[in-house]
Design an enzyme around this catalytic site. Structure first.
Site, short mmCIF file in Angstrom:
data_model
loop_
_atom_site.label_atom_id
_atom_site.label_comp_id
_atom_site.label_asym_id
_atom_site.label_seq_id
_atom_site.Cartn_x
_atom_site.Cartn_y
_atom_site.Cartn_z
N CYS A 107 7.85 3.98 5.67
CA CYS A 107 6.97 3.76 4.52
C CYS A 107 7.74 3.29 3.28
O CYS A 107 7.15 2.79 2.34
CB CYS A 107 6.18 5.03 4.20
SG CYS A 107 7.23 6.40 3.66
N CYS A 143 0.85 -1.20 0.00
CA CYS A 143 0.00 0.00 0.00
C CYS A 143 0.88 1.25 0.00
O CYS A 143 0.67 2.19 -0.79
CB CYS A 143 -0.92 -0.02 1.22
SG CYS A 143 -2.14 1.30 1.24
N CYS A 179 -0.88 8.55 7.32
CA CYS A 179 -2.26 8.29 6.87
C CYS A 179 -3.14 7.91 8.05
O CYS A 179 -2.68 7.26 9.00
CB CYS A 179 -2.26 7.13 5.87
SG CYS A 179 -1.40 7.50 4.35
S1 SF4 Z 1 0.57 4.72 5.60
FE1 SF4 Z 1 -0.89 5.23 3.93
S2 SF4 Z 1 0.01 4.40 2.14
FE2 SF4 Z 1 1.02 3.39 3.85
S3 SF4 Z 1 -0.16 1.52 4.32
FE3 SF4 Z 1 -1.04 3.15 5.54
S4 SF4 Z 1 -2.74 3.96 4.29
FE4 SF4 Z 1 -1.39 2.82 2.91
#
Ligand code: SF4
Length: 243
Positions: free
Chosen positions: A239, A130, A213
């Site tokens: 990330c 993701c 997020c």
């Molecule tokens: S931080 Fe954002 S991009 Fe990363 S897994 Fe979570 S929702 Fe998805």
């Protein structure tokens, strides 16, 4: 374009990448003890309009620092489609308050399209994928026109960031990465924000010291590590943008 032209262009690109790496090595050494503003001045003078910065809109500290040196600088914000309303509001306020060119970077799929193609709640099943689809790949694409980017990461934020340099070679993207506040502590950050009236994301007032997020960020209690609210319980700390 002939095959010979293509080979000449490839050679020039390899040569310029090597030249840049040499610049990075010497800059990392002579700027190690320089102030954030001096580091930014060097980057602006060296890379001109091929320099941009990225912001998560957790606060506008880096935007404040860089826009004072280089008004109108390109600011890349990765709009994952999963942000808190407060983060989007901070982005919009930044656009009104600072002299910057804000660029909203989006994934090639909307969240609805990702849900349709890969199933809902990918962040809960495969957060690395993701993050790659919604952050890493869109940023890589957005960084292509630039030679150098400025990031707000700091050595004291995580063990994975303890050895970052103030100027470093971004091997994955074959470009220069500038970390002007690499040496700063949280106290330095708090003092700069207070002294300069820097815009901050209002979630900070609600126990969110590190903001990503919405599905992957929780509030942090007193005494907890400030980044412990990110991907809590998922065994993930980055990330993928900075590693
Ligand atoms: S931080 Fe954002 S991009 Fe990363 S897994 Fe979570 S929702 Fe998805």
């Amino acid at each position: 374009m002939t095959l010979v032209d293509i080979e000449i262009e490839a050679q020039q690109q390899r040569r310029s990448a090597l030249d840049l790496q040499e610049i990075v090595e010497s800059a990392a050494e002579f700027l190690e003890d320089a102030s954030a503003r001096e580091i930014i001045r060097w980057a602006a003078a060296t890379f001109g309009n091929r320099l941009c910065l990225t912001s998560s809109m957790s606060d506008a500290l880096l935007i404040d620092l860089v826009s004072r040196v280089k008004p109108g600088v390109d600011v890349l914000f990765i709009d994952t489609g999963y942000h808190f309303a407060e983060t989007i509001g901070t982005r919009d306020a930044v656009q009104q308050v600072y002299d910057v060119n804000l660029i909203n970077v989006e994934s090639s799929r909307t969240v609805a399209e990702q849900d349709r193609d890969l199933g809902p709640r990918l962040f809960g099943r495969n957060p690395d994928l993701c993050c790659y689809l919604r952050k890493v790949e869109p940023l890589n694409r957005a960084l292509e026109p630039y030679i150098a980017w400025v990031s707000g990461i700091r050595r004291d934020e995580a063990t994975t960031r303890a050895n970052i340099k103030v100027v470093e070679w971004d091997t994955k993207r074959q470009m220069v990465k500038v970390n002007p506040i690499a040496r700063w502590t949280q106290e330095d950050v708090d003092n700069y924000i207070a002294d300069n009236g820097v815009l901050i994301n209002p979630l900070h007032y609600d126990n969110y010291p590190s903001i990503g997020c919405a599905p992957c960020t929780r509030q942090v209690m007193d005494g907890e590590d400030p980044r412990s609210g990110r991907w809590s319980g998922m065994g993930k700390t980055e990330c993928g943008i900075h590693v």
